[in-house]
Scaffold this motif. Structure first.
Motif, PDB file in Angstrom:
ATOM      1  N   HIS A 405       0.814  -1.217   0.000  1.00 34.23           N
ATOM      2  CA  HIS A 405       0.000   0.000   0.000  1.00 34.23           C
ATOM      3  C   HIS A 405       0.844   1.262   0.000  1.00 34.23           C
ATOM      4  O   HIS A 405       0.455   2.275   0.568  1.00 34.23           O
ATOM      5  CB  HIS A 405      -0.979  -0.017   1.175  1.00 34.23           C
ATOM      6  CG  HIS A 405      -2.045  -1.070   1.024  1.00 34.23           C
ATOM      7  ND1 HIS A 405      -1.815  -2.395   1.324  1.00 34.23           N
ATOM      8  CD2 HIS A 405      -3.326  -0.999   0.567  1.00 34.23           C
ATOM      9  CE1 HIS A 405      -2.916  -3.101   1.081  1.00 34.23           C
ATOM     10  NE2 HIS A 405      -3.855  -2.275   0.620  1.00 34.23           N
ATOM     11  N   TYR A 407       2.498   3.796  -2.718  1.00 38.22           N
ATOM     12  CA  TYR A 407       2.385   4.117  -4.142  1.00 38.22           C
ATOM     13  C   TYR A 407       3.237   5.335  -4.475  1.00 38.22           C
ATOM     14  O   TYR A 407       3.345   6.248  -3.666  1.00 38.22           O
ATOM     15  CB  TYR A 407       0.925   4.424  -4.507  1.00 38.22           C
ATOM     16  CG  TYR A 407      -0.016   3.316  -4.098  1.00 38.22           C
ATOM     17  CD1 TYR A 407      -0.199   2.200  -4.906  1.00 38.22           C
ATOM     18  CD2 TYR A 407      -0.701   3.378  -2.887  1.00 38.22           C
ATOM     19  CE1 TYR A 407      -1.047   1.166  -4.528  1.00 38.22           C
ATOM     20  CE2 TYR A 407      -1.553   2.357  -2.496  1.00 38.22           C
ATOM     21  CZ  TYR A 407      -1.724   1.253  -3.319  1.00 38.22           C
ATOM     22  OH  TYR A 407      -2.559   0.240  -2.939  1.00 38.22           O
ATOM     23  N   GLU A 414      -1.383  11.976 -11.073  1.00 40.22           N
ATOM     24  CA  GLU A 414      -1.185  10.666 -10.462  1.00 40.22           C
ATOM     25  C   GLU A 414      -1.557  10.693  -8.974  1.00 40.22           C
ATOM     26  O   GLU A 414      -2.212   9.799  -8.462  1.00 40.22           O
ATOM     27  CB  GLU A 414       0.285  10.232 -10.599  1.00 40.22           C
ATOM     28  CG  GLU A 414       0.626   9.713 -11.989  1.00 40.22           C
ATOM     29  CD  GLU A 414       2.096   9.250 -12.072  1.00 40.22           C
ATOM     30  OE1 GLU A 414       2.632   9.265 -13.195  1.00 40.22           O
ATOM     31  OE2 GLU A 414       2.691   8.889 -11.032  1.00 40.22           O
ATOM     32  N   THR A 416      -3.630  12.625  -7.452  1.00 41.63           N
ATOM     33  CA  THR A 416      -5.085  12.719  -7.304  1.00 41.63           C
ATOM     34  C   THR A 416      -5.741  11.357  -7.481  1.00 41.63           C
ATOM     35  O   THR A 416      -6.607  10.961  -6.694  1.00 41.63           O
ATOM     36  CB  THR A 416      -5.650  13.708  -8.346  1.00 41.63           C
ATOM     37  OG1 THR A 416      -4.975  14.950  -8.192  1.00 41.63           O
ATOM     38  CG2 THR A 416      -7.147  13.915  -8.150  1.00 41.63           C
ATOM     39  N   GLU A 417      -5.276  10.648  -8.492  1.00 42.34           N
ATOM     40  CA  GLU A 417      -5.886   9.354  -8.740  1.00 42.34           C
ATOM     41  C   GLU A 417      -5.618   8.379  -7.581  1.00 42.34           C
ATOM     42  O   GLU A 417      -6.523   7.695  -7.095  1.00 42.34           O
ATOM     43  CB  GLU A 417      -5.332   8.766 -10.050  1.00 42.34           C
ATOM     44  CG  GLU A 417      -6.318   7.773 -10.673  1.00 42.34           C
ATOM     45  CD  GLU A 417      -5.612   6.585 -11.261  1.00 42.34           C
ATOM     46  OE1 GLU A 417      -4.735   6.781 -12.116  1.00 42.34           O
ATOM     47  OE2 GLU A 417      -5.931   5.450 -10.827  1.00 42.34           O
ATOM     48  N   ILE A 418      -4.377   8.368  -7.136  1.00 44.23           N
ATOM     49  CA  ILE A 418      -4.027   7.433  -6.046  1.00 44.23           C
ATOM     50  C   ILE A 418      -4.771   7.793  -4.761  1.00 44.23           C
ATOM     51  O   ILE A 418      -5.393   6.940  -4.129  1.00 44.23           O
ATOM     52  CB  ILE A 418      -2.498   7.441  -5.798  1.00 44.23           C
ATOM     53  CG1 ILE A 418      -1.752   6.917  -7.040  1.00 44.23           C
ATOM     54  CG2 ILE A 418      -2.157   6.594  -4.583  1.00 44.23           C
ATOM     55  CD1 ILE A 418      -0.253   7.170  -7.011  1.00 44.23           C
ATOM     56  N   ASN A 420      -7.426   9.258  -4.242  1.00 41.43           N
ATOM     57  CA  ASN A 420      -8.876   9.040  -4.299  1.00 41.43           C
ATOM     58  C   ASN A 420      -9.283   7.578  -4.414  1.00 41.43           C
ATOM     59  O   ASN A 420     -10.433   7.238  -4.152  1.00 41.43           O
ATOM     60  CB  ASN A 420      -9.473   9.800  -5.486  1.00 41.43           C
ATOM     61  CG  ASN A 420      -9.570  11.288  -5.199  1.00 41.43           C
ATOM     62  OD1 ASN A 420      -9.714  11.692  -4.041  1.00 41.43           O
ATOM     63  ND2 ASN A 420      -9.464  12.097  -6.242  1.00 41.43           N
ATOM     64  N   THR A 421      -8.333   6.717  -4.815  1.00 41.30           N
ATOM     65  CA  THR A 421      -8.740   5.330  -5.059  1.00 41.30           C
ATOM     66  C   THR A 421      -7.941   4.284  -4.286  1.00 41.30           C
ATOM     67  O   THR A 421      -8.414   3.179  -4.085  1.00 41.30           O
ATOM     68  CB  THR A 421      -8.592   4.983  -6.556  1.00 41.30           C
ATOM     69  OG1 THR A 421      -7.217   5.194  -6.927  1.00 41.30           O
ATOM     70  CG2 THR A 421      -9.488   5.846  -7.425  1.00 41.30           C
ATOM     71  N   LYS A 422      -6.736   4.644  -3.850  1.00 41.33           N
ATOM     72  CA  LYS A 422      -5.886   3.627  -3.219  1.00 41.33           C
ATOM     73  C   LYS A 422      -5.439   4.056  -1.829  1.00 41.33           C
ATOM     74  O   LYS A 422      -4.452   4.786  -1.684  1.00 41.33           O
ATOM     75  CB  LYS A 422      -4.649   3.382  -4.096  1.00 41.33           C
ATOM     76  CG  LYS A 422      -4.976   2.800  -5.460  1.00 41.33           C
ATOM     77  CD  LYS A 422      -3.714   2.692  -6.307  1.00 41.33           C
ATOM     78  CE  LYS A 422      -4.017   2.044  -7.646  1.00 41.33           C
ATOM     79  NZ  LYS A 422      -2.905   2.208  -8.607  1.00 41.33           N
TER      80      LYS A 422
END
Lengths: 480, 480
Positions: A405, A407, A414, A416-418, A420-422
């Motif tokens: 976990h 990243y 990148e 923002t995406e991480i 929000n999702t990971k």
């Protein structure tokens, strides 16, 4: 059976609602109770016993490095708290004030200590005169009070138990060495005893302790991917010494200011253990910190010789230094299993008439539920070995989970995406500007957890937030 | 040499001024320091380490009797404190009040716990439903606050460290048995560990704890002939249970009130140890409670091999479980001796070139100053043996001193003569009327210490104060 069902049913699953799962475990494992003082919790025997084990082992490690324990007053006069500007700004908004003693108003308000830097400074000012009086490496075990608005058991409460170390040194180098030494001691303790991997690093200016020159931290990752600050160690330089006038005469008979540190760990570690190791059946305690390491549960206990044999196993294990109990109550074995699992006891031993006949018993691991049939003559050796195996495998699993976990983000898209999702740690470069920290906090409620010591690498050349040149790698994350 | 002289000179002799002697020892043995919070003291490493040893041994004994540790909040809401009438009357005049949390006034004042009966009652009310939930035998280690007007280190301070046990039982008999059990545990601890003889007995109505049905006490005699209450155990009957509504369903499904007890010991025990065993050279610690039991002091330490040999002796003693230090500093041996004596370290070992040549060292007892030459090969055995001898002889001496200061008074004339000329306990019959206690207190500032359990005898038929018929023997005395 109704009651038995209730026990198991009552736990929310982690996937469904992690926060509710946490609250359920804390209550059902009987670690705490709420009190009639809002925001203050009661540590019940099962919870306090974990703290006693933490305390015992940490204290032993402290003393090996020359730490001496003391006890300072609970109260701080307002004028004393006000002496160091950054420090008072950090703490004044969240302290409890005593205004009356007995039937009379006090001449000066006293705050209930939120931390004791100011008291130690006042003390050191009086007892340090010469270089011969240095270093002072003192610690105290006590409770502190911070008037938090929102509270959660162990993680944030208005009163909590902790230790606070406060040291004074002749030189900058010595203070820095002690700051690092204690951070490493904390990290080793978390990894070796709590089976909880941590990232060691430095806090940014924005996140450092009120009054410190530098704050070092260990950050752990909870099962839900949120970070938990698990221990901090601060280098104060000579800032407090100047504010309080703590000076010594050096070997050349010149007056010098001392350099100071402080470092602390709290009952929040218990919250960390719950959230790193727990599962949908309740608490899972690492053997080294478990108040009870083994629960012996007799099967068909009314049959001749079963209770006696269970007691015999308990006695044998206790004699070889294992913390063991047996459950001879009238409850059904199934209920006893659920209770042992809820409380996180690392191993249960099942022993019934057939086992006795076969000269064996069954060891069941709490963490993996794996069963091992053990010949009775091997009981002590196999149990000791299994406790060690559980301890090391719990650490390995927690580390694998943590590492899976983390990243890397190379730019804000990148990131923002991480974020929000990971759920997890995000490694990203930082330009050093607080504006970027502020923006990330505002956009995602994520914060800079630390600038890691050990894996500083240039994963990009620009700041993950603003795109300007950046040289510092930062661990970012949502945190408790 | 100037500084060395100062150390010795600075102690007032016991005969000259006992109170000043006490203050000198407390400061010079570096047990405490005064803080900038009036009436609150700082426990320095040497003082806190004694408390750690007390705590460790008491806690071990508690747990053997089934006690479980918990931690309750520091604060008590005013409405909760007010629930039991006698209790609040006893404590309200001397509590510290928190009125503000952060920047806001609180809706309800909170007092800083002076003792936690009310919190435990509130807790027990929530967790006790059935006879299966009983007994509860909980204890906590914490600090409490009482806003005393006059304070003295260890004996009376606004904040002090203690343990408070609070239990709930199904029956009157069980509560009474626990009250007595803990009093006896305290007494045994004082005699076996602190080498301090105590009188076990019951407090009169006037002297009992606020809210208790009966208070049992252990009373020790200090070197100056004054009494010191050293531990108390209270039976509350069902008074608190009725005030707080703590009820359980018994086996016949009937609602019953629980019966409760509480019991406590405090850092005042350290004051007792000082005043029972100390002498004009400073502190004298019983080996079982001494943080350092042996100090190795090299003689002519610049000669070849001396420091190495001193370290070797230290290592050997430490390996056999003795708490040992060595003093390799540049101070003169005489100064080191004075320091070791001031700190009350039970044995010092002197080792110099001649000793090394002769294959021996010199053991010097702190309590009697007796010297023994010991062959180096017998070091561990002889030292262990000597520590045991010191422990038991310290108790015997303290007991002989105590027994030599117990006087019988058969009437008020005798009482008056004794109380004015012979410091110590006075045994005298009492009619049971509080007026007599009041008169004795007014006339002589002496109080009823206890009605002893073990040597109740009819030494007269009439009250030592009023002359009316009397059946109770009371220990009277001036007290700290």
């Amino acid at each position: 059976m109704a009651k038995e069902k209730k026990l198991v049913e009552a736990i929310t699953s982690m996937e469904e609602d992690f926060a509710q799962w946490y609250t359920d475990v804390v209550k059902k494992a009987e670690l705490i109770d709420y009190s009639s003082v809002k925001g203050c919790m009661i540590l019940k025997p099962a919870g306090y016993a974990i703290w006693e084990n933490i305390q015992h082992e940490l204290d032993r490690r402290f003393k090996e490095t020359g730490v001496e324990n003391v006890y300072m007053p609970l109260f701080i006069p307002e004028s004393l708290l006000n002496k160091e500007k950054d420090h008072v700004e950090g703490f004044a908004p969240e302290v409890a004030w005593v205004t009356h003693g007995g039937l009379n108003p006090l001449q000066e308000r006293l705050c209930v200590r939120p931390t004791s830097e100011t008291l130690f400074c006042d003390f050191y000012k009086n007892i340090i005169q010469s270089y011969r009086d240095l270093p002072k490496v003192y610690n105290q075990w006590c409770s502190v009070v911070r008037w938090e608005k929102e509270t959660r058991p162990f993680l944030r409460s208005r009163e909590f138990l902790w230790q606070e170390g406060h040291t004074a040194h002749a030189t900058e180098e010595e203070a820095e060495a002690r700051t690092v030494q204690m951070l490493n001691l904390y990290a080793d303790f978390c990894e070796e005893v709590l089976a909880m991997p941590v990232v060691r690093g430095q806090k940014t200016e924005k996140e450092k302790f009120a009054g410190a020159e530098a704050t070092y931290t260990i950050e752990a990752l909870m099962h839900d991917g949120k970070a938990l600050q698990s221990g901090t160690s601060h280098n104060f330089g000579d800032g407090f010494a100047k504010a309080f006038g703590i000076q010594y005469t050096d070997k050349d008979n010149k007056l010098q200011y001392v350099h100071q540190t402080s470092w602390g760990m709290t009952t929040r570690l218990i919250g960390a253990v719950i959230m790193v190791h727990g599962d949908d059946s309740g608490l899972v305690l690492p053997p080294r910190i478990a108040p009870t390491q083994v629960m012996v549960i007799p099967i068909q206990q009314h049959k001749e010789g079963v209770l006696e044999k269970a007691e015999e196993l308990k006695t044998r294990l206790a004699a070889s230094g294992i913390r063991v109990k047996s459950d001879n109550s009238e409850k059904s074995p199934g209920f006893k299993f659920s209770e042992q699992e809820m409380r996180g006891i690392p191993i249960r031993i099942e022993i019934g008439p057939k086992d006795i006949q076969a000269g064996q018993c069954v060891l069941v691991r709490r963490d993996t539920r794996e069963k091992t049939v053990v010949a009775l003559e091997d009981l002590e050796a196999k149990t000791t070995e299994l406790l060690e195996t559980i301890q090391s495998e719990m650490f390995a699993r927690a580390k694998a989970h943590r590492d899976a976990h983390i990243y890397d983000a190379h730019n804000y898209t990148e990131f923002t995406e991480i974020v929000n999702t990971k759920p997890g740690f995000i490694r990203g470069m930082w330009c050093g500007d607080q504006a970027c920290e502020d923006k990330i906090k505002e956009d995602f409620a994520a914060t800079s957890r630390c600038m890691p010591f050990n894996d500083q690498e240039q994963i990009a050349t620009t700041c993950v937030c603003c795109g300007k040149p950046a040289h510092k790698l930062v661990y970012w994350g949502k945190a408790y």
